[in-house]
Design an enzyme around this catalytic site. Structure first.
Site, PDB file in Angstrom:
ATOM      1  N   GLY A  17       0.998  -1.195   0.017  1.00 12.05           N
ATOM      2  CA  GLY A  17      -0.148  -0.093  -0.134  1.00 12.05           C
ATOM      3  C   GLY A  17       0.954   0.987   0.007  1.00 12.05           C
ATOM      4  N   GLY A  19       0.507   5.774  -0.206  1.00 10.13           N
ATOM      5  CA  GLY A  19      -0.369   6.977  -0.117  1.00 10.13           C
ATOM      6  C   GLY A  19       0.638   8.038  -0.174  1.00 10.13           C
ATOM      7  N   VAL A  24       3.061   0.934   3.246  1.00 13.09           N
ATOM      8  CA  VAL A  24       2.649  -0.121   4.091  1.00 13.09           C
ATOM      9  C   VAL A  24       3.637  -1.303   3.493  1.00 13.09           C
ATOM     10  CG1 VAL A  24       0.978  -1.644   5.175  1.00 13.09           C
ATOM     11  CG2 VAL A  24       0.457   0.805   4.963  1.00 13.09           C
ATOM     12  N   ASP A 136     -11.013   8.642  10.297  1.00 12.29           N
ATOM     13  CA  ASP A 136     -10.761   8.490   8.919  1.00 12.29           C
ATOM     14  C   ASP A 136     -11.275   6.948   8.792  1.00 12.29           C
ATOM     15  OD1 ASP A 136     -10.099   8.726   6.408  1.00 12.29           O
ATOM     16  OD2 ASP A 136      -8.103   8.044   6.510  1.00 12.29           O
TER      17      ASP A 136
END
Length: 508
Positions: A17, A19, A24, A136
């Site tokens: 992952g 962003g 990650v 979130d």
């Protein structure tokens, strides 16, 4: 190919992952011979002095979130910094995130949606009791494991990645995920448990209908719909959804936080009759109805402070003898210097009864210890325990030196901050408003700065309570006074200006 090893033990394997400010990885813990997940955050991508503030907040949030013990939270194993990276080492979860799970099952069985929401309520109930607000909650932050149980990811990270999650970016876009963002959060209002409940409503609507209730090509367009458009009732798209479930979703999506459910546990109790009864699981993996023999119900009244049992000793467990008070004070100083806040809190709580017996309840020694105890509780995120200590200190100072005593006012200000963190915006607003006259019309620069900060918090709380007109008027007057004190280029009035511009666009 060079393999990176973080902290001398976590061997990064596969990037799973990525962003704007982090990655990650799956990783291998060389010391304990197990697979883990490692999140790397880059504080150097935050401008200027904010990078060091982000590091400080990261350490604090990791410490606070580690207090939450619940099977629906991914376990945090380790955290720290290495070079320019902050790292967070977590339990590796074998499963699928809820976004992928939804995409693979169309239409999503409504019984599954109920089971997901009920498990999330159980986790949120424990989280909000700390208190922590996730900020979130969305499908990508929810994992469905092979046995059907659900885990929430990134607790505390939303708070870390922005020094004020409600602040707007220079481009006018809200920080976070607009599709799941409660109106008060996107508008810059104070957040609380009610903010997570709204996101839960968005998520539940998406599971039942296949899409979020409000979408658009721009963040501003999405926010405008959150603020002014009613969500489409899900039974118009799926008539088989029970009426009670549709009503629950609509209440979670109320524009005014005061019209939503009072707690995650209240939502759970409404979902409970819709959960599948006892039976034999289907045997399919990733079936979220499988865990439900009602094992994950939140503990009743867990957020309340438990009453002491009649046979409990007057002093807390671990209380220190009188002769050891001085030694314990030295231990507290050492622990605070080493950043071991939670241990310092425990020792301070144990010192106080012994110190009161030795020096007197109202002695300078005990008052100093009580001030340190309250401050350390706040630094440890234990706002529920800090609140009565701060109120007691404020009342004692006011009784001795009058209501306008600066120390009493500061204790009351910190108590209002606790109320804000505990998700009690109306009570926090009342406290800030009662404090404001003591700081208004003062000539000392520090008093004027405190007055402006209190007015900013009042504006944000008005937004949280849904009174956008009063919030706009409050912040507009604040902008004028902040520019007079700081100058128009200062970050404080610049932030107020961005909030007003955003609010003005939405109002228009």
């Amino acid at each position: 190919m060079t393999v990176r090893v973080v902290a001398g033990r976590y061997e990064l394997s596969t990037l799973i992952g990525q962003g704007g400010m982090g990655q990650v990885w799956t990783a291998y813990d060389q010391r304990l011979d197990r697979r883990v997940a490692v999140k790397l955050l880059r504080p150097d991508r935050v401008a200027g002095a904010e990078a060091e503030e982000l590091r400080r907040r990261f350490v604090r949030e990791c410490r606070v979130t580690a207090q939450v013990d619940h099977p629906g939270l991914v376990t945090v194993h380790d955290a720290g910094s290495e070079g320019e990276d902050l790292y967070l080492v977590m339990q590796y979860v074998d499963g699928a995130d809820l976004g992928d799970h939804l995409a693979e099952h169309d239409p999503y069985p409504w019984q599954w949606a109920v089971a997901i929401a009920a498990q999330l309520c159980a986790v949120l109930s424990a989280v909000h009791a700390v208190p922590i607000v996730h900020r979130d909650l969305k499908p990508r932050n929810v994992m469905v494991k092979q046995d059907g149980t659900v885990s929430i990811l990134d607790l505390g990270i939303a708070s870390v990645m922005d020094t004020d999650t409600t602040r707007l970016t220079h481009t006018g876009s809200p920080i976070g995920s607009p599709a799941y963002m409660a109106p008060e959060q996107a508008m810059g209002g104070a957040v609380g448990p009610y903010t997570d409940l709204y996101a839960l409503g968005v998520l539940l609507h998406e599971l039942l209908s296949g899409d979020v209730p409000f979408s658009g090509s721009t963040a501003l367009g999405v926010l405008h719909r959150h603020l002014y458009e009613p969500p489409l009732p899900v039974r118009r798209l799926r008539p088989e959804v029970p009426e009670a479930l549709e009503a629950l979703v609509l209440r979670l999506l109320a524009k005014d936080p005061q019209h939503r459910h009072g707690s995650a546990q209240e939502v759970y109790e409404e979902l409970a009759p819709l959960l599948p009864g006892r039976g034999i699981p289907s045997g399919r993996p990733l079936d979220p109805t499988r865990p439900f023999l009602r094992p994950h119900a939140p503990w009743p009244d867990r957020a309340a402070t438990p009453a002491a049992a009649p046979d409990m000793p007057a002093q807390p467990p671990g209380a220190v003898p009188q002769q050891d008070v001085a030694r314990a004070v030295d231990d507290v100083k050492r622990l605070l210097g080493e950043g071991r806040i939670t241990q310092a809190v425990d020792i301070l709580g144990a010192i106080l009864p012994a110190a009161a017996a030795q020096h007197g309840e109202h002695s300078p020694v005990v008052r100093t210890l009580r001030k340190q105890y309250a401050a350390t509780l706040m630094d440890d995120g234990q706002y529920r325990r800090a609140l009565p200590e701060l109120r007691r200190l404020a009342d004692e100072r006011a009784a001795e030196s009058g209501q306008a005593d600066p120390h009493s006012l500061q204790f009351r200000y910190e108590a209002a901050q606790c109320l804000e963190q505990l998700g009690e915006p109306a009570a926090a607003l009342a406290e800030y408003r009662s404090l404001l006259p003591y700081y208004e019309n003062q000539y000392a620069t520090d008093d004027r700065r405190q007055s402006l900060e209190i007015r900013r918090r009042i504006g944000h709380l008005l937004l949280a309570l849904g009174d956008r007109t009063a919030a706009h008027d409050t912040l507009a007057r604040l902008l004028h006074d902040a520019e007079l004190l700081h100058g128009p280029g200062h970050p404080f009035p610049a932030e107020i200006m961005r909030t007003l511009q955003w609010l003005g666009q939405v109002r228009g």
